[in-house]
Design a protein around this motif. Structure first.
Motif, mmCIF file in Angstrom:
data_model
loop_
_atom_site.group_PDB
_atom_site.id
_atom_site.type_symbol
_atom_site.label_atom_id
_atom_site.label_comp_id
_atom_site.label_asym_id
_atom_site.label_seq_id
_atom_site.Cartn_x
_atom_site.Cartn_y
_atom_site.Cartn_z
ATOM 1 N N PHE A 104 4.585 34.768 21.145
ATOM 2 C CA PHE A 104 4.856 33.343 21.374
ATOM 3 C C PHE A 104 3.565 32.536 21.268
ATOM 4 O O PHE A 104 2.464 33.083 21.412
ATOM 5 N N ASP A 105 3.702 31.237 21.009
ATOM 6 C CA ASP A 105 2.535 30.353 20.976
ATOM 7 C C ASP A 105 2.122 29.955 22.387
ATOM 8 O O ASP A 105 0.948 29.761 22.664
ATOM 9 N N ILE A 106 3.139 29.794 23.251
ATOM 10 C CA ILE A 106 2.874 29.351 24.616
ATOM 11 C C ILE A 106 3.651 30.243 25.571
ATOM 12 O O ILE A 106 4.824 30.546 25.327
ATOM 13 N N PRO A 142 -1.309 33.938 23.136
ATOM 14 C CA PRO A 142 -0.578 32.700 23.471
ATOM 15 C C PRO A 142 -1.388 31.852 24.445
ATOM 16 O O PRO A 142 -2.205 32.372 25.205
ATOM 17 N N LEU A 143 -1.131 30.565 24.403
ATOM 18 C CA LEU A 143 -1.682 29.657 25.395
ATOM 19 C C LEU A 143 -0.896 29.908 26.684
ATOM 20 O O LEU A 143 0.336 29.932 26.671
ATOM 21 N N VAL A 144 -1.606 30.112 27.792
ATOM 22 C CA VAL A 144 -0.917 30.387 29.054
ATOM 23 C C VAL A 144 -0.977 29.142 29.936
ATOM 24 O O VAL A 144 -2.051 28.717 30.349
ATOM 25 N N CYS A 180 0.174 21.221 20.455
ATOM 26 C CA CYS A 180 0.072 22.556 19.851
ATOM 27 C C CYS A 180 0.330 22.494 18.343
ATOM 28 O O CYS A 180 -0.370 23.122 17.546
ATOM 29 N N LEU A 181 1.343 21.719 17.983
ATOM 30 C CA LEU A 181 1.677 21.592 16.564
ATOM 31 C C LEU A 181 0.547 20.908 15.801
ATOM 32 O O LEU A 181 0.164 21.332 14.713
ATOM 33 N N GLU A 182 0.012 19.873 16.409
ATOM 34 C CA GLU A 182 -1.051 19.111 15.764
ATOM 35 C C GLU A 182 -2.309 19.972 15.604
ATOM 36 O O GLU A 182 -2.947 19.980 14.545
ATOM 37 N N GLU A 192 -10.547 23.710 20.878
ATOM 38 C CA GLU A 192 -10.135 22.366 20.439
ATOM 39 C C GLU A 192 -8.757 22.032 21.009
ATOM 40 O O GLU A 192 -8.501 20.912 21.433
ATOM 41 N N LEU A 193 -7.882 23.047 21.013
ATOM 42 C CA LEU A 193 -6.543 22.821 21.568
ATOM 43 C C LEU A 193 -6.641 22.478 23.055
ATOM 44 O O LEU A 193 -6.007 21.534 23.537
ATOM 45 N N LEU A 194 -7.482 23.211 23.772
ATOM 46 C CA LEU A 194 -7.625 22.945 25.197
ATOM 47 C C LEU A 194 -8.200 21.551 25.440
ATOM 48 O O LEU A 194 -7.782 20.848 26.368
ATOM 49 N N LEU A 195 -9.119 21.138 24.604
ATOM 50 C CA LEU A 195 -9.678 19.792 24.721
ATOM 51 C C LEU A 195 -8.595 18.742 24.505
ATOM 52 O O LEU A 195 -8.511 17.730 25.191
ATOM 53 N N ARG A 196 -7.792 18.997 23.509
ATOM 54 C CA ARG A 196 -6.655 18.127 23.214
ATOM 55 C C ARG A 196 -5.737 18.022 24.437
ATOM 56 O O ARG A 196 -5.304 16.942 24.827
ATOM 57 N N LEU A 197 -5.452 19.186 25.042
ATOM 58 C CA LEU A 197 -4.550 19.210 26.200
ATOM 59 C C LEU A 197 -5.166 18.468 27.386
ATOM 60 O O LEU A 197 -4.482 17.740 28.103
#
Lengths: 628, 229
Positions: A104-106, A142-144, A180-182, A192-197
């Protein structure tokens, strides 16, 4: 061996294979390969518990409602299943597609109670996902994420969770999935994803914060170490519950869950302001739904699920301003088809008994009331707006209305409690029993059950600074009550104080507890909320091994000036208000419910730009700091 | 009141639910289907359903039976169609028949059942010798031990309850076809019979590795239900 074969082999060897089989009515199975973002909703307890949880049904429906996303469920495997999985190397898998969690992604955990924390570690481990965020930096893991009530003090889990979601999930989950999609579209990495979040309101990424401790062993500061990350993360709230998505095609569990009925959420939030209650703070403000919305949702729910019972859920359903007419309309519309309405919790008054009479044609079960404390003084301290007269009116109405069993819930170890308050619990129970003797015809069936739990100080409440009673004190108090609650017609139940102690440690914990939680898990702690598996000795050994004194967490009295481990998490109410409420508590002063129109100035409405809302469009106009 | 006999299959994920959960699942499906089901009297009304014989958790059933009473006549095809549309994955209606008014209950009529038991080659130490079936069925007594609900072990002779046993082997997997007594008079469980047979053939398998399918239900020589084809 292929996954399906492994699963079947395991299922043939466990007590309740239905927990892991999936395939329930209304379960959604989407095209795995053609769906953009894949999320696993992980409930860190058994299927029967998780499937009774409204939040699961809501998020399941919201995420699966998107074309570009899917969500599948996974629950904590019971010990027999874990044994099979470890023996055969079967990784933790989702119910819908039987996909390993790693695919899974998440992976999103819901944090409903502190005693499920070791199950989270166990589930990550069974999934082959490194326990700590730091261990997931490299590799396509996956991102947890995690949300739910315990996310309001996320610190004990900070090392294990990549991002916490604070508050109500219906809106923010979309922002999370979009991010996540972006990130994927742009080919961004994990950081970068975590920064986005971290840039999304309501999302807290603990690895971007540094915690300093002072010489007294307390948290000195929690500071963002990355630019653009907020110093304080505020919870999310849904403004309009009539407009927000509500799941009417709920999954109907294949094996009997704890609550086997349709859930109709009539309102969110409770503003009664009981000073021990965390839910009362984190779900503020009160937002009622319109009766028309509820009737429509009830109809869809019953038709799509086939449940023969519908429960009107909320923190305090008797407080819903249209509850009487709603029950009447539901009975009129669905009673003919044999559908029962049920109420999960009753306020302590005759009005609530009337509601129960209306929905319960047969007086089979007992009625439960929660006066919480034994004297008016202590009830004022905790701001439980209930008098002895209210209770006596309620039980009189109940006995006269045909019930012969009453359950009374109390808490022991509340701040300022004295022997007199404990006496008061016994005295009230005897008085209720006496009243029953005068009214119940079948005297042999008359029963008054007193259930006693131990006070646990919780973050974001006026009692967050208060120490918990020691285990010895709690045991002595239980003994005191047990001796006074003997005799015909009386039953005394108590909650194991050892698990309340652990709950207190974890609920006011900080990041230093991560090592202890991991050590406890390695020593075999699982399902700590289940008395048959809970083992405080293992936990004690884990604390000792990691150099933590758990008593420092449970028994500490904080000063108002102290930085609390969760101060950077915003539940909406101001700390100033909590201090004031604490002072009023000690002085035995009550604070009114803002439903009545008098604003006690908790600070939430301006902070979150929201207002309480009653059915019919009435809004309680919040005035600022009226009582200051 | 009209009574209908529903022949259904229980497979896939549905085979992991218990009999009680199956009853709940059917009650809900009947509600969702909006069929005029008759309810029992009393404080806690339930749809009037009567099953032939519970299927143990984990076993598959290809032609299971339940009788349902309705308050008004329903066309059989309509009943089947609407119920099928409301059943969860793994449960499906194969056929609906009307039950004559004075017909005995399913539970009273049923006295034997057909099974197919599948053992993967990998779970089998060796193939049973070709004449194992013949010599097994030639035994006068076949004693098995079953632990009762009270925890006491009881020895029983199941030979009279084994009506037929055939061995078919495909791809090295072992496939056994059995006809066993079932119901209140005598009840032999397929795993007991298979275990006894394999023991007779000098083989030991783990019970959990048996894949059991109930293929049909019988009343004496007459077929109550049977898998098609």
């Amino acid at each position: 061996m292929d996954m399906n074969k492994l699963v079947e082999k395991a299922l043939n060897r466990v007590q309740k294979p239905g927990r892991y089989a999936g395939g329930e009515w209304n379960a959604v199975r989407k095209d795995w390969h053609n769906t953009g973002v894949k999320m696993a909703f992980a409930f860190p307890d058994v299927y029967e518990v998780g499937m009774s949880h409204l939040g699961l049904q809501i998020l399941y429906s919201v995420v699966n409602g998107r074309d570009d996303a899917l969500v599948e469920r996974v629950f904590a495997p019971w010990v027999d299943m874990e044994e099979q999985m470890r023996k055969t190397g079967l990784p933790l898998f989702s119910l819908e597609s039987r996909k390993p969690l790693r695919d899974f992604d998440i992976v999103g955990f819901t944090l409903q109670y502190e005693l499920s924390f070791t199950n989270i570690l166990n589930m990550l481990d069974l999934a082959g996902i490194p326990l700590r965020s730091a261990g997931r930096e490299r590799g396509d893991y996956p991102l947890v994420v995690a949300g739910g009530p315990c996310a309001f003090n996320p610190e004990p889990l900070a090392d294990f969770i990549d991002a916490f979601v604070l508050g109500e999930g219906e809106d923010v989950i979309h922002e999370l999935l979009d991010a996540c999609l972006e990130a994927r579209r742009r080919g961004e990495g994990r950081r970068e994803l975590l920064l986005r979040l971290a840039g999304i309101d309501g999302i807290y990424v603990p690895s971007f914060y540094q915690v300093e401790y002072n010489e007294r062993g307390l948290v000195q500061s929690v500071t963002p170490v990355v630019a653009g990350v907020p110093a304080r993360v505020k919870k999310r709230v849904v403004a309009d519950l009539d407009k927000v998505h509500y799941p009417t095609r709920m999954i109907v569990p294949a094996i009997e869950p704890v609550h086997d009925r349709a859930m109709l959420e009539v309102q969110r939030g409770c503003t009664r302001g009981c000073r021990f209650c965390q839910a009362g703070v984190i779900y503020r403000p009160v937002r009622e739904k319109e009766p028309e919305t509820l009737l429509r949702q009830a109809e869809e729910l019953l038709a799509s699920t086939g449940w023969g019972e519908i429960s009107l859920t909320s923190l305090s359903t008797s407080d819903y301003s249209r509850v009487g007419p709603l029950i009447g309309a539901l009975a009129e519309k669905h009673g003919g088809a044999g559908v029962n309405v049920s109420l999960p919790s009753l306020r302590v008054d005759a009005f609530s008994v009337d509601l129960a009479k209306e929905v319960q044609k047969v007086r089979r079960s007992s009625l439960t009331f929660a006066p919480e404390a034994g004297t008016q003084r202590l009830r004022n301290v905790i701001n439980k707006g209930v008098t002895e007269d209210d209770l006596m009116e309620a039980v009189t109405a109940a006995f006269a209305g045909g019930w012969h069993a009453i359950k009374l819930y109390f808490m022991i170890g509340l701040p300022t409690e004295t022997g007199e308050d404990l006496e008061g619990i016994a005295r009230l129970a005897h008085r209720v029993l006496e009243r029953g003797r005068g009214l119940v015809k079948a005297k042999g069936r008359l029963k008054v059950t007193v259930s006693v739990s131990s006070f646990v100080p919780k973050s974001h409440t006026p009692f967050q600074w208060e120490p918990q009673n020691t285990l010895d004190e709690l045991r002595r108090k239980q003994e005191f009550l047990r001796a006074r609650l003997r005799g015909r017609g009386l039953v005394f139940n108590w909650h194991d104080p050892e698990s309340s102690f652990l709950e207190a440690v974890l609920s006011r914990g900080d990041r230093r507890l991560a090592a202890s939680i991991e050590a406890a898990w390695r020593r075999g702690c699982r399902f700590d909320g289940w008395s048959e598996l809970f083992d405080l000795d293992k936990w004690r050994a884990a604390f000792a091994e990691t150099g933590i004194d758990p008593g420092q967490y449970a028994y500490r009295r904080y000063e108002y000036e102290d930085v609390l481990p969760w101060d950077h998490i915003g539940a909406g109410v101001s700390k100033k208000y909590l201090v004031r409420e604490h002072r009023r508590a000690v002085a035995g002063e009550k604070t009114p419910d803002c439903r009545g129109g008098k604003c006690p100035g908790c600070g939430l409405c301006p902070a979150l730009e929201i207002r309480p809302r009653l059915a019919g469009g009435e809004s309680v106009a919040p005035l600022q700091d009226l009582l200051q | 009141m009209p009574r209908y006999r529903i022949c259904y299959s229980k497979h896939g994920p549905a085979r992991y639910i218990s009999h009680l959960d199956l009853v709940r699942a059917l009650e809900r499906a009947l509600r969702r289907a909006g069929l005029p089901v008759a309810y029992s009297e009393g404080f806690n009304p339930h749809p009037r359903l009567s099953f032939a014989a519970p299927l143990p958790v984990g076993s598959e059933g290809l032609a299971e039976l339940v009788d349902v009473e309705t308050t008004a006549p329903v066309a059989r095809r309509e009943l089947a169609g609407r119920l099928n549309a409301a059943l969860p994955r793994g449960l499906s209606v194969r056929e609906v028949t009307e039950v004559p008014e004075n017909a005995p209950s399913l539970m009273a009529a049923l006295d034997s059942a057909g099974y197919i038991v599948h053992v993967d080659a990998g779970d089998l130490p060796a193939c049973p010798p070709a004449d194992a079936v013949r010599s097994f069925l030639a035994l006068d007594h076949i004693e098995v031990t079953r632990r009762g609900k009270d925890g006491q072990e009881k020895v029983r002779d199941i030979r009279p309850g084994i009506l037929d046993l055939k061995m078919l082997s495909v791809d090295g997997d072992l496939i056994l076809e059995l006809r066993l007594k079932t119901g209140s008079a005598m009840n032999v469980r397929p795993e007991e019979a298979v275990e006894a047979f394999l023991r007779h053939a000098g083989l030991a398998v783990d019970r959990a590795d048996l894949r059991i399918t109930r293929t049909g239900l019988f009343a004496g020589d007459s077929v109550l239900s049977k898998q098609p084809g």
